[in-house]
Structures are given as structure tokens and as C-alpha cells.
Scaffold this motif. Structure first.
Motif, PDB file in Angstrom:
ATOM      1  N   LEU A 129      -1.537   0.826  26.392  1.00  0.00           N
ATOM      2  CA  LEU A 129      -0.078   0.997  26.297  1.00  0.00           C
ATOM      3  C   LEU A 129       0.314   1.678  24.980  1.00  0.00           C
ATOM      4  O   LEU A 129      -0.057   1.220  23.906  1.00  0.00           O
ATOM      5  CB  LEU A 129       0.608  -0.374  26.374  1.00  0.00           C
ATOM      6  N   THR A 130       1.077   2.788  25.119  1.00  0.00           N
ATOM      7  CA  THR A 130       1.682   3.416  23.945  1.00  0.00           C
ATOM      8  C   THR A 130       3.188   3.399  24.132  1.00  0.00           C
ATOM      9  O   THR A 130       3.679   3.856  25.174  1.00  0.00           O
ATOM     10  CB  THR A 130       1.218   4.883  23.797  1.00  0.00           C
ATOM     11  N   ALA A 131       3.896   2.839  23.162  1.00  0.00           N
ATOM     12  CA  ALA A 131       5.359   2.750  23.272  1.00  0.00           C
ATOM     13  C   ALA A 131       6.002   3.659  22.244  1.00  0.00           C
ATOM     14  O   ALA A 131       5.573   3.708  21.087  1.00  0.00           O
ATOM     15  CB  ALA A 131       5.813   1.309  23.065  1.00  0.00           C
ATOM     16  N   HIS A 132       7.042   4.403  22.689  1.00  0.00           N
ATOM     17  CA  HIS A 132       7.813   5.273  21.798  1.00  0.00           C
ATOM     18  C   HIS A 132       9.228   4.739  21.700  1.00  0.00           C
ATOM     19  O   HIS A 132       9.851   4.472  22.738  1.00  0.00           O
ATOM     20  CB  HIS A 132       7.892   6.703  22.350  1.00  0.00           C
ATOM     21  N   ALA A 133       9.729   4.602  20.471  1.00  0.00           N
ATOM     22  CA  ALA A 133      11.109   4.141  20.284  1.00  0.00           C
ATOM     23  C   ALA A 133      12.048   5.349  20.284  1.00  0.00           C
ATOM     24  O   ALA A 133      11.969   6.196  19.389  1.00  0.00           O
ATOM     25  CB  ALA A 133      11.239   3.383  18.968  1.00  0.00           C
ATOM     26  N   LEU A 134      12.903   5.424  21.287  1.00  0.00           N
ATOM     27  CA  LEU A 134      13.787   6.583  21.434  1.00  0.00           C
ATOM     28  C   LEU A 134      15.068   6.395  20.628  1.00  0.00           C
ATOM     29  O   LEU A 134      15.526   5.265  20.435  1.00  0.00           O
ATOM     30  CB  LEU A 134      14.158   6.771  22.911  1.00  0.00           C
ATOM     31  N   PRO A 135      15.672   7.508  20.219  1.00  0.00           N
ATOM     32  CA  PRO A 135      17.016   7.408  19.621  1.00  0.00           C
ATOM     33  C   PRO A 135      18.020   7.143  20.743  1.00  0.00           C
ATOM     34  O   PRO A 135      17.679   7.217  21.922  1.00  0.00           O
ATOM     35  CB  PRO A 135      17.226   8.797  19.021  1.00  0.00           C
ATOM     36  N   PHE A 136      19.287   6.853  20.368  1.00  0.00           N
ATOM     37  CA  PHE A 136      20.323   6.746  21.392  1.00  0.00           C
ATOM     38  C   PHE A 136      20.480   8.113  22.035  1.00  0.00           C
ATOM     39  O   PHE A 136      20.691   9.120  21.345  1.00  0.00           O
ATOM     40  CB  PHE A 136      21.646   6.291  20.764  1.00  0.00           C
ATOM     41  N   LEU A 137      20.348   8.185  23.341  1.00  0.00           N
ATOM     42  CA  LEU A 137      20.361   9.480  24.026  1.00  0.00           C
ATOM     43  C   LEU A 137      21.742   9.789  24.592  1.00  0.00           C
ATOM     44  O   LEU A 137      22.446   8.888  25.070  1.00  0.00           O
ATOM     45  CB  LEU A 137      19.343   9.470  25.171  1.00  0.00           C
ATOM     46  N   SER A 138      22.074  11.072  24.572  1.00  0.00           N
ATOM     47  CA  SER A 138      23.315  11.497  25.243  1.00  0.00           C
ATOM     48  C   SER A 138      23.100  11.348  26.747  1.00  0.00           C
ATOM     49  O   SER A 138      21.971  11.174  27.221  1.00  0.00           O
ATOM     50  CB  SER A 138      23.605  12.961  24.911  1.00  0.00           C
ATOM     51  N   HIS A 139      24.182  11.440  27.507  1.00  0.00           N
ATOM     52  CA  HIS A 139      24.073  11.343  28.974  1.00  0.00           C
ATOM     53  C   HIS A 139      23.079  12.352  29.517  1.00  0.00           C
ATOM     54  O   HIS A 139      22.237  12.033  30.355  1.00  0.00           O
ATOM     55  CB  HIS A 139      25.443  11.558  29.616  1.00  0.00           C
ATOM     56  N   ASP A 140      23.207  13.590  29.066  1.00  0.00           N
ATOM     57  CA  ASP A 140      22.335  14.652  29.592  1.00  0.00           C
ATOM     58  C   ASP A 140      20.874  14.373  29.265  1.00  0.00           C
ATOM     59  O   ASP A 140      19.985  14.561  30.098  1.00  0.00           O
ATOM     60  CB  ASP A 140      22.747  16.009  29.006  1.00  0.00           C
ATOM     61  N   ASP A 141      20.631  13.913  28.031  1.00  0.00           N
ATOM     62  CA  ASP A 141      19.248  13.632  27.652  1.00  0.00           C
ATOM     63  C   ASP A 141      18.711  12.401  28.389  1.00  0.00           C
ATOM     64  O   ASP A 141      17.521  12.330  28.695  1.00  0.00           O
ATOM     65  CB  ASP A 141      19.139  13.441  26.130  1.00  0.00           C
ATOM     66  N   TYR A 142      19.588  11.445  28.663  1.00  0.00           N
ATOM     67  CA  TYR A 142      19.123  10.282  29.423  1.00  0.00           C
ATOM     68  C   TYR A 142      18.698  10.717  30.832  1.00  0.00           C
ATOM     69  O   TYR A 142      17.683  10.261  31.361  1.00  0.00           O
ATOM     70  CB  TYR A 142      20.193   9.195  29.488  1.00  0.00           C
ATOM     71  N   ASP A 143      19.469  11.642  31.414  1.00  0.00           N
ATOM     72  CA  ASP A 143      19.064  12.181  32.720  1.00  0.00           C
ATOM     73  C   ASP A 143      17.681  12.835  32.623  1.00  0.00           C
ATOM     74  O   ASP A 143      16.824  12.628  33.482  1.00  0.00           O
ATOM     75  CB  ASP A 143      20.077  13.240  33.191  1.00  0.00           C
TER      76      ASP A 143
END
Lengths: 190, 346
Positions: B212-226
Motif C-alpha cells: 500500500l502506498t498512500a498519497h495525501a492530496l490537497p483540497f481539489l477543485s470540482h474539476d480536479d476531483y472529477d
């Protein structure tokens, strides 16, 4: 007038909707997840007999009303109105259109005590007794052996000519009991 | 179009163009107004042709009174939360007369069948989804500082509420036979992953344990979340908005429904599963895993085994996710259906 909470609606409650009295026929409660509890009500307009569906939030406050009711007997038909009379011989006229559901049982010689409902002193509906007795004017003779009561045949009532299903043993001139809510034959009177 | 919002700060997180201190502002074609008080001075002339109350907000009595004094009463629509339950179809578009006022509100239910209001799907979404290929996914990952997918690697996105099933699942992924990349959204998901690793898990960092490799994402915009949903093989989503986007993403997903006291949410979950899995060959594994994932009280022993069954059915679920999005498309989109309904009310 009284306040009625939508979440407490049950069939038979009378509300004022758009200024007119409606009776609740069914009230269905739905609630899940984050949705507000919603009441879906099937209602009959007591002035027009029109049936409609509405939806309310469970905590909506509605205008309830308690209607006056008076025992009356059927008097006569003066098209397009039926006339009922109370114990003090006051006459009340009601449009036959409003009485479409019970017209088939209104006979000039009937002695059943009905309940007339009033809204702002106006007669708006009539409820027959749950059970009434009527005479069979015509029915086909029963075939031999078909007298168990399980087999039915059609019969025509005196005066109103209303046709309904009766047990095979019923004969012309018999008095029969009818359930006025279902409109169905109950039994032959002895 | 005028949108009244009570918490502009929260809105600004989702829509960065919003100024949280402005009383009124224009974002695209929408005038955004701050809902501060109960409209004490509102006049009938302030009332628009169509008033939509959404997400269980109640219109202030002063506002409703002004609506009732308008020469031509406005069309008043109550936009409800999304549900796949069968009763929704029977209540959709029904009138709701108000007591003592010449106003009728109408209920409008988002949903997943043509007999409901459909789901939010903005213009061009399906085309953008179709155009998003492997190269676009690589570019997107690179923009987040994440290396491209290696062969046999499974990509999973994680957006969830607090979930007692997560530690067991992380362990399952750690010990799994295939490498798994977990793209963790900011907030509750990242906090829980950090607790499991026992190390700080800051935005932009990665941690590894076993496979398992986990990446901590920044808060994403709607488009980036898509784009995240389109990139990953399986998406864990929660609540309502991400749940809807996951369906349009045409990828298998796992829904954590907003938990309610006395398990009221279970009925809603089950209702969606019944609709979603209609015509799907592999109903059992998805149902088992969703049920385990939505068990709130204690860690469920089933989560790990149900995950393995889910993986075995992945191809079928992948195919079904595309079929489902096609079905949703036939129900139309929520905004367009709302406009059509408002016109019907004329």
C-alpha cells in the motif's frame, strides 16, 4: 378552525386547502436519510368530489376543520339535486354529481338514517349507514344445485336499477343486505 | 439567477472565486448573495418568478409573506435531497398547498430514474469524461506530484467520513497480492489514514507500508476531483455530491452514505443498491462490501473478505458502471429538468 400537523394526518381528517374543505383519504409517511419526513396525502375535495394528491413536510402546519354533521333521511330527487330532510323537516339539497358514489342506493322509499355533512352551513356530502337493505327487482333463476352461496350472479335492485353480484340463491323480491363502503352484497335477509 | 447562501466561507472553499465578505457578487451568470438575516424589508417586487428552496432550508416567514403579496405568485419549488427510494417517484412534482396563503409549493426530487428529477450533470461533462484518456490521467497525476501507474497497480481514491472499517481495509491493502495506490482526499479520510500509519501525513506527501502506498492530496477543485475519479480504478465516495460525480465517472465506486441515528440511512442505501445493481451480473460482492463499509458501530469482520470478492468481480463492475451512467443520462439532468418543470407550472 384548528391547526393540524401534517405528520399526524390520518384518513378522515378534514382540511381547508385553497379555501375549500378536503377530506384525507390516505396519508403515507416517508422518511429516510437526510430527507425531511414527507407526507403524501390523497384527498377528496368535499365540494367537487375531485380527488388529488399533495405532499407536505411532516412539520407543516395545516388548517384543519371540524365539520357539522346531522342525521337525515332521503326525501326525493329534484334533478339535478337530491333532497334530504332532518327530524325538524328542514330540507337540504345536494347536487347529484357530488353523490355519485351513493346515488345507486338512493331509493324514494328508503328509511335509512344518513349522515349529512355541512361546511359553513352548506350540505356537502352524505354518508349512508354501513349496511343497508334493498329489494331485488330482477335476477336470473338459480340453476339446480347452485345454492352454496359461493357462486354469484347479477341482480338488479328495485327503484335505482343498480346491478350488483349476489349469491346464486337470491331470488326476485328478496331483501338483501349491502355493504355501502364496498358496494358488495353481504347476505339475504331472513 | 440569484443564489442566496448563508455560509459564504464554506462556499468559497468549494468555489474559490467567491469572496466570503461580499454581500453580493457575480460568479459567471449567477448573482451570489449573502443570506444574513430573515429578509425583514423584502418587498413583493424583490421576489423573482421562480423561488427554489433547497437542502431543507426553510424560507423566512417575511419572505413567504412577500411572495404571497406578489401580483403573480412565484413558482415555488422545494428541491429535496437525493434518494433512490420508490416513494420518491410518487411524490416528485406533487403540489404542497400552504395554509392560509395563496401559494402552492411543489416538491422536486433528484433521483436516478426517469420518473424523478435526475442528477446534476452540467453541459459537456460526458464529453469531457470521454476525452479523458491515459495520457490525460498521467498529466493529472503529474500535476499532483504523483508518479504514473505501474503495471498491475490498482488506483483507489478515498473520500469518506470517519469509518471504523478503514483500518482493516488498509491492512488488507498492505498485505494484498497487488500494489495499490491510495489517493487520499483532505479532511477526515487523511486524518484516519495518518492515524493508521502513525506518522504525519501532510498534503503532497506519501507513505508506504507493504503493497500500500498512500498519497495525501490537497483540497481539489470540482474539476480536479472529477479527474481524480476518472483516473482511479475504484472510488470511495461519501454523502451526496461526490456520490453523484462517481456515477458519472463510469468507474466502480463504494458509497459511504451520511450516517443517521437509528440507521435510517440504511433504507436509502439499500434502495440505491437495488436500482444500481439491476441488470448487473455480480450483485453479491458489491452489496456485501457496501454494507460492511457502512457499518458504523464496530469494525466488521466482513470488510476484508468482501473487498477480495469485489476485486474478483472488478471487470463486471467496471462494465456495469458504464451501463449505469448511460441509464442515468436517459433520465436527463437535474438543472434542465428543473427548468422544464418551472415552465410546466405556468
Amino acid at each position: 378552525m384548528s391547526v393540524k400537523i401534517a405528520g399526524e394526518l390520518v384518513s378522515g381528517n378534514v382540511l381547508i386547502v385553497d379555501g375549500l374543505p378536503v377530506v384525507v383519504l390516505t396519508a403515507q409517511y416517508n422518511k429516510s436519510g437526510r430527507n425531511a419526513a414527507v407526507i403524501k396525502a390523497r384527498m377528496k375535495n368535499l365540494m367537487t368530489n375531485r380527488i388529488s394528491e399533495s405532499v407536505f413536510k411532516a412539520d407543516d402546519k395545516l388548517e384543519g376543520v371540524v365539520l357539522d354533521k346531522k342525521p337525515c333521511t332521503y326525501s326525493y330527487y329534484a334533478p339535478p339535486k337530491h333532497v334530504f330532510v332532518d327530524s325538524e323537516f328542514n330540507e337540504y339539497e345536494i347536487d347529484s354529481e357530488v353523490l355519485a358514489d351513493i346515488e345507486k342506493f338512493l331509493a324514494p322509499d328508503m328509511t335509512d338514517v344518513c349522515e349529512v355533512t355541512f361546511y359553513e352551513e352548506r350540505p356537502i356530502s352524505v354518508t349512508l349507514p354501513r349496511t343497508i337493505i334493498r329489494e331485488v327487482e330482477y335476477t336470473e333463476p338459480v340453476a339446480r344445485g347452485d345454492t352454496s352461496g359461493k357462486i354469484t350472479k347479477s341482480a338488479i335492485l328495485a327503484h335505482t336499477k343498480h346491478e350488483l353480484q349476489v349469491s346464486a340463491f337470491v331470488e326476485i323480491g328478496d331483501k338483501i343486505e349491502i355493504d355501502t363502503e364496498s358496494g358488495e352484497f353481504k347476505k339475504r335477509c331472513t | 439567477m440569484r443564489l442566496w447562501v448563508d455560509r459564504l466561507t464554506t462556499f468559497a472553499t468549494l468555489c474559490p472565486d467567491v469572496n466570503p465578505n461580499a454581500q453580493t457578487q457575480r460568479i459567471g451568470d449567477v448573482e451570489v448573495c449573502h443570506w444574513r438575516d430573515d429578509f425583514p424589508d423584502v418587498q413583493p417586487s424583490d421576489i423573482p418568478d421562480v423561488v427554489i428552496e433547497a437542502f431543507a432550508c426553510e424560507l423566512p416567514a417575511t419572505y413567504v409573506a412577500a411572495m404571497s403579496r406578489r401580483e403573480l405568485p412565484p413558482k415555488w419549488i422545494n428541491l429535496e435531497y437525493l434518494s433512490a427510494e420508490s416513494w420518491v417517484e410518487g411524490c416528485h412534482k406533487l403540489p404542497s398547498p400552504t395554509s392560509g396563503l395563496p401559494l402552492t409549493k411543489h416538491f422536486f426530487f433528484p433521483g436516478v430514474t426517469p420518473l424523478t428529477g435526475g442528477l446534476i450533470r452540467e453541459r459537456g461533462l460526458l464529453e469531457a469524461r470521454a476525452a479523458f484518456d491515459e495520457a490525460a490521467a498521467e498529466r493529472f497525476l503529474a500535476s499532483l506530484g504523483i508518479s504514473p501507474r505501474a503495471e498491475q497497480e490498482l488506483f483507489v481514491s478515498l473520500f469518506c467520513y470517519e469509518n471504523p472499517q478503514l483500518p482493516a481495509l488498509l491492512q488488507c491493502w498492505e498485505e494484498g497480492g497487488e500494489p495499490l495506490r491510495l489517493l487520499v482526499t483532505a479532511g477526515a479520510a487523511a486524518t484516519q489514514v495518518q492515524e493508521w500509519f502513525g506518522h504525519p501525513f501532510e498534503t503532497g506527501t506519501s507513505m508506504q507500508r507493504g503493497n500500500l502506498t498512500a498519497h495525501a492530496l490537497p483540497f481539489l477543485s470540482h474539476d480536479d476531483y472529477d479527474r481524480l475519479l476518472w483516473t482511479c480504478d475504484i472510488n470511495f465516495v461519501r454523502g451526496e455530491d461526490s456520490f453523484v460525480r462517481a456515477q458519472w465517472a463510469q468507474r466502480p465506486f463504494v458509497w459511504q452514505i451520511y450516517p443517521q441515528e437509528d440507521n435510517a440511512h440504511r433504507v436509502k442505501l439499500e434502495a440505491f443498491l437495488i436500482r444500481y445493481l439491476e441488470g448487473c451480473d455480480t450483485k453479491v460482492s458489491l452489496t456485501q462490501f457496501w454494507n460492511a463499509w457502512n457499518t458504523q458501530s464496530t469494525p466488521s469482520a466482513e470488510a476484508q473478505s468482501a473487498w477480495l470478492s469485489l476485486m474478483a468481480d472488478r471487470q463486471n463492475l467496471d462494465r456495469h458502471a458504464r451501463v449505469w451512467a448511460g441509464r442515468l443520462d436517459r433520465a436527463g439532468d437535474l438543472a434542465n429538468n428543473l427548468v422544464c418543470f418551472a415552465r410546466e407550472l405556468q
